[in-house]
Scaffold this active site. Sequence first.
Site, mmCIF file in Angstrom:
data_model
loop_
_atom_site.group_PDB
_atom_site.id
_atom_site.type_symbol
_atom_site.label_atom_id
_atom_site.label_comp_id
_atom_site.label_asym_id
_atom_site.label_seq_id
_atom_site.Cartn_x
_atom_site.Cartn_y
_atom_site.Cartn_z
ATOM 1 N N HIS A 100 24.397 32.521 42.089
ATOM 2 C CA HIS A 100 25.523 32.026 42.267
ATOM 3 C C HIS A 100 27.031 31.355 43.220
ATOM 4 C CE1 HIS A 100 28.543 30.176 38.740
ATOM 5 N NE2 HIS A 100 28.957 30.320 39.742
ATOM 6 N N ASP A 138 33.501 31.368 27.227
ATOM 7 C CA ASP A 138 33.393 30.841 28.240
ATOM 8 C C ASP A 138 34.272 29.273 28.546
ATOM 9 O OD1 ASP A 138 34.182 30.689 30.943
ATOM 10 O OD2 ASP A 138 32.054 29.577 31.838
ATOM 11 N N ARG A 162 42.308 27.792 30.650
ATOM 12 C CA ARG A 162 43.059 28.050 31.654
ATOM 13 C C ARG A 162 43.072 27.169 32.695
ATOM 14 N NH1 ARG A 162 38.063 31.667 34.282
ATOM 15 N NH2 ARG A 162 38.937 31.575 35.861
ATOM 16 N N SER A 190 34.222 35.317 33.826
ATOM 17 C CA SER A 190 33.492 34.028 33.143
ATOM 18 C C SER A 190 32.147 33.729 34.225
ATOM 19 C CB SER A 190 34.588 32.996 33.779
ATOM 20 O OG SER A 190 34.436 31.315 33.667
ATOM 21 N N LYS A 197 28.660 33.663 32.008
ATOM 22 C CA LYS A 197 27.208 33.338 32.592
ATOM 23 C C LYS A 197 25.631 33.519 33.081
ATOM 24 C CE LYS A 197 30.443 29.843 33.724
ATOM 25 N NZ LYS A 197 31.250 29.147 34.024
HETATM 26 N N1 URA Z 1 33.088 29.243 38.806
HETATM 27 C C1 URA Z 1 33.442 29.968 37.188
HETATM 28 O O1 URA Z 1 31.963 29.806 36.452
HETATM 29 N N2 URA Z 1 34.281 30.855 36.606
HETATM 30 C C2 URA Z 1 35.624 30.565 37.151
HETATM 31 O O2 URA Z 1 36.092 31.269 36.275
HETATM 32 C C3 URA Z 1 35.614 30.210 38.197
HETATM 33 C C4 URA Z 1 34.922 29.610 39.023
#
Ligand code: URA
Length: 441
Positions: free
Chosen positions: A82, A161, A168, A183, A187
């Site tokens: 990621h 999220d 946010r 966040s 995931k």
């Molecule tokens: N990427 C994400 O998935 N969440 C965040 O808060 C920032 C970057």
Amino acid sequence: MRMYDIIMKKRDGGVLSDEEIGFFVDGVVDGSIPDYQSSALLMAIYFRGLNAHETAVLTDRMAHSGDLVDLSAIHGFKADKHSTGGVGDKTTMIVGPIVASCGVSVAKMSGRGLGHTGGTVDKLESIPGFRVELSPEEFVRTVNEVGICVVGQSGNLAPADKKLYALRDVTATVDSIPLIAASIMSKKIAAGADGIVLDVKVGSGAFMKTLDDAVRLAETMVAIGEKVGRKTVALLTNMDAPLGRAVGNALEVREAVETLQGHGPAELTTICRALAANMLFLAGKGDLHHCDQLAREAVLTGAAFERFKMMVTAQGGDPSVLDDPEKLPQARMLHRVRAPKSGYITHIDAEKCGVAAAMLGAGRQKKGDPIDYAAGITFTRELGEQVEESFEFARFYTADEGRIPEAERLFLEAVTISEEPLPEMPKLIFGRVSAEGTELI
Ligand code: URA
């Protein structure tokens, strides 16, 4: 329990209990907590922070707020990667096939671009026929047959999220380390892989502008991953300038192909090899040096490129475009950007480049906007190189001529041309964070 009291506790610097965090996440998902109270708590967290335990509990509750992807039917170790978001970041299309061709399964869910950052799902969709929405059965079958599959995020993955990120985004609370960590890791945990390599970007085009903040974010995410039994490593990589020479969906697919064929830009190749080596390392393929060699050989032998073609074919894409990139979507207009003066390119602001590419049609201004896959920017001169006044140093691709002047104004602001050359090229990789500790290079 009352949301009012939870907000007040955090506002005054208190530590939230597991129950209070659970109450908040459940209320966000079922809609019983109004957005204004959620936003108030997010702002309190932004200023007061969360300790390691609170962050881990928030992540866990967010991960369990929707579906957990069941990868148990996939044989062997499942590796994931990621990136925290960048410009020109096409690493998934390169790293995934390298790792899969070395015998480690990659079952990956990727996102779409928003704002100045691109998304892997949009890039892959620029390949004619490519499908990113597969059923869970197709996803698992493809990984078992091909070793790799990259799909869009399923609708009900970490819905907490989804809601919190949207809040946010409009309440200036994105760049909070515990909120970003929760966040991303919620995931990743819900997506089910055994090992996770995080590419934490640092610099003008990244959420984390300083190395200190990036280290804190990386350490927080690695601690969360390890706590829930996922092997987790983070690399800290430079996002002061766009990664590679291409920004824009089909343009980036082309550059990914060149890199898989062994003739991509040096810095992109280096970062991809490091990410792939770390995924192989987590999968137990040997020490990091050996894994780096495996990644190198996968490119040299053509195995990684072959694997990318197999993945494209399995997901409905036309693999012939990878041998003949002229078959990828082509822009109607090519505009040559000329240097306003002679000198050396000493800085390229990644964020402004990303916005300029989005203006040309490569990105969305808001969720759901259509994308022009052929649009974007390529550099014919790179960071550190010399340019001559009024000679071409970049190209714009677009379907809409009217967008060029505004994009060019912003792009020229993004590029600094100086009389003196750079004393040294900026570092590409600043360090590595693992369960064993943080090593800065
Ligand atoms: N990427 C994400 O998935 N969440 C965040 O808060 C920032 C970057």
